[in-house]
Design an enzyme around this catalytic site. Sequence first.
Site, PDB file in Angstrom:
ATOM      1  N   THR A 101      48.493  40.479  46.439  1.00 47.68           N
ATOM      2  CA  THR A 101      48.765  41.339  45.284  1.00 47.68           C
ATOM      3  C   THR A 101      47.532  41.432  44.398  1.00 47.68           C
ATOM      4  O   THR A 101      46.597  40.643  44.509  1.00 47.68           O
ATOM      5  CB  THR A 101      49.918  40.771  44.440  1.00 47.68           C
ATOM      6  OG1 THR A 101      49.564  39.463  43.972  1.00 47.68           O
ATOM      7  CG2 THR A 101      51.201  40.698  45.243  1.00 47.68           C
ATOM      8  N   GLY A 211      31.222  53.032  45.372  1.00 43.92           N
ATOM      9  CA  GLY A 211      32.451  52.244  45.503  1.00 43.92           C
ATOM     10  C   GLY A 211      32.235  50.748  45.414  1.00 43.92           C
ATOM     11  O   GLY A 211      33.168  49.964  45.588  1.00 43.92           O
ATOM     12  N   ASP A 225      33.531  37.477  37.900  1.00 41.04           N
ATOM     13  CA  ASP A 225      33.906  37.369  39.314  1.00 41.04           C
ATOM     14  C   ASP A 225      33.256  36.142  39.949  1.00 41.04           C
ATOM     15  O   ASP A 225      33.906  35.355  40.641  1.00 41.04           O
ATOM     16  CB  ASP A 225      33.486  38.649  40.048  1.00 41.04           C
ATOM     17  CG  ASP A 225      33.742  38.568  41.552  1.00 41.04           C
ATOM     18  OD1 ASP A 225      34.907  38.437  41.947  1.00 41.04           O
ATOM     19  OD2 ASP A 225      32.772  38.621  42.325  1.00 41.04           O
ATOM     20  N   LYS A 229      34.663  32.162  41.446  1.00 40.71           N
ATOM     21  CA  LYS A 229      34.259  31.630  42.750  1.00 40.71           C
ATOM     22  C   LYS A 229      33.576  30.268  42.598  1.00 40.71           C
ATOM     23  O   LYS A 229      33.766  29.373  43.432  1.00 40.71           O
ATOM     24  CB  LYS A 229      33.351  32.639  43.454  1.00 40.71           C
ATOM     25  CG  LYS A 229      34.116  33.909  43.846  1.00 40.71           C
ATOM     26  CD  LYS A 229      33.202  35.008  44.357  1.00 40.71           C
ATOM     27  CE  LYS A 229      34.026  36.243  44.711  1.00 40.71           C
ATOM     28  NZ  LYS A 229      33.202  37.358  45.192  1.00 40.71           N
TER      29      LYS A 229
END
Length: 345
Positions: A101, A211, A225, A229
Site C-alpha cells: 500500500t 518520472g 527518503d 533507509k
Amino acid sequence: MAHKLALIGFGGVGQGFVEILLEKSTKLSKEHQIDFTIVSICDLYKGSLYRPEGLCLDDVMSVIKEKGNLEAYPDQPGLIRGWSSEETITNSNADSIIEMTFTDVTTGQPAIDHCKWAFKNKKNVVMTNKGPVALAYETLSKLAQENDVQWLFEGAVMSGTPALRLPEATLTGNDITEIRGILNGTTNYMLMRMEEGLDYDSALKEAQALGYAEADPTADVKGFDVLYKVLILANVVLGYPLKREEVICKGISELTIHDIEKAKSLQKCWKLIGSLTVTENGIKAAVQPEMVPYDDPLAGVTGAMNAITYTCDLSGPITLMGAGAGIKETGFAVLIDLIQIERSR
C-alpha cells in the site's frame, strides 16, 4: 503444496509482481519446486477479490488493463468480493501477506496495522514499504517472532538490488564498521545533470519530466527518503535501534553551480550520501551532500542508479550497485523474499 498469497495494494508493483509470476511460475515449479497461488487481491481503489482456491491471474491482468479495476473480474465458484484489508488479512487462507500500500512515512500507517493483523493471525509478511521497518522495527520484529512467522522487506532499501540480503547472507563473520550509500535515484540523477551544467531548478524539472521525481519532490530532495533507509540499515544490518531525531539530515536544494565547480576543481563530485559509522559511543548517522573523490566507487554511480558500500573488518570495503527503483525490480524483491520464506519452511 502451494504457498498462498494475499496482495494488499495493487498498484504498479503489485501488477508487476503478478506479471513476474505469470512469466516465472513454470520455472519456479520445475527447477525449485516452489508454487505460489494468489488467493486474494485487495486495493482501496481498485476493489477486492478472494477465492480460497486461487484467482486466475490472466483474468486479473486483463480486467485491470481494460477497466483499471477488479470489478469486471468474472464470477467463479467460491469468489468473494469487497473485503477490506483487515478482513482479507484476518479471514483469508493466505500463508503470506504481500503489503504494497501507499504508506504515510511519518506514521508508517496503514502498513503497521496490516503487519500486526497478519502476525497475530500467524501469517508471514513481505513488504516494499519503508515506513514500518524504519519506524516500528523492534515492535514488529518481536511480534513476528512471538507468532513464529517471517517478516521480510528487501525491496524497502534498494528495490531488487539485495542491499539487506548481501550483509545478512554473505558478509556474515565480518564486523561492519561503516555503511555509506547513494540510496535515492532522483537526487543522484539531478546531481549528475548539475555536474553537466544544469542549475538545480532545471535539473529538478527534468527529473520530474522523466518520472524520477514526484510532483512534490520534498521526500527526495530534502533527504527524507534516504533518512528512512538509513534507519532500516541501522536497525536491520547493524542491530542498532536508531531513531529519526538521531540522524543529521540535509538535502541537495542548497547546492549551487559554484559548489559543483568547486568539487570539480578538487577532483571530486557531489553525492547525496546516507552514512552510518560505528563509534565507541554508538552510531553516527547522517544524510547529506558530500564531495566524493573520483576514485571512490560511489563517485562512478550515475543517473538514477543506487549503490552501497559496506566497510568490513575482514573482507574490506564491498560495494553493491544496482537499480534502486522500478516496477519489475521491486516485484523481484518481493519474489526473492517469498523464495526465502519458502526455503525456510
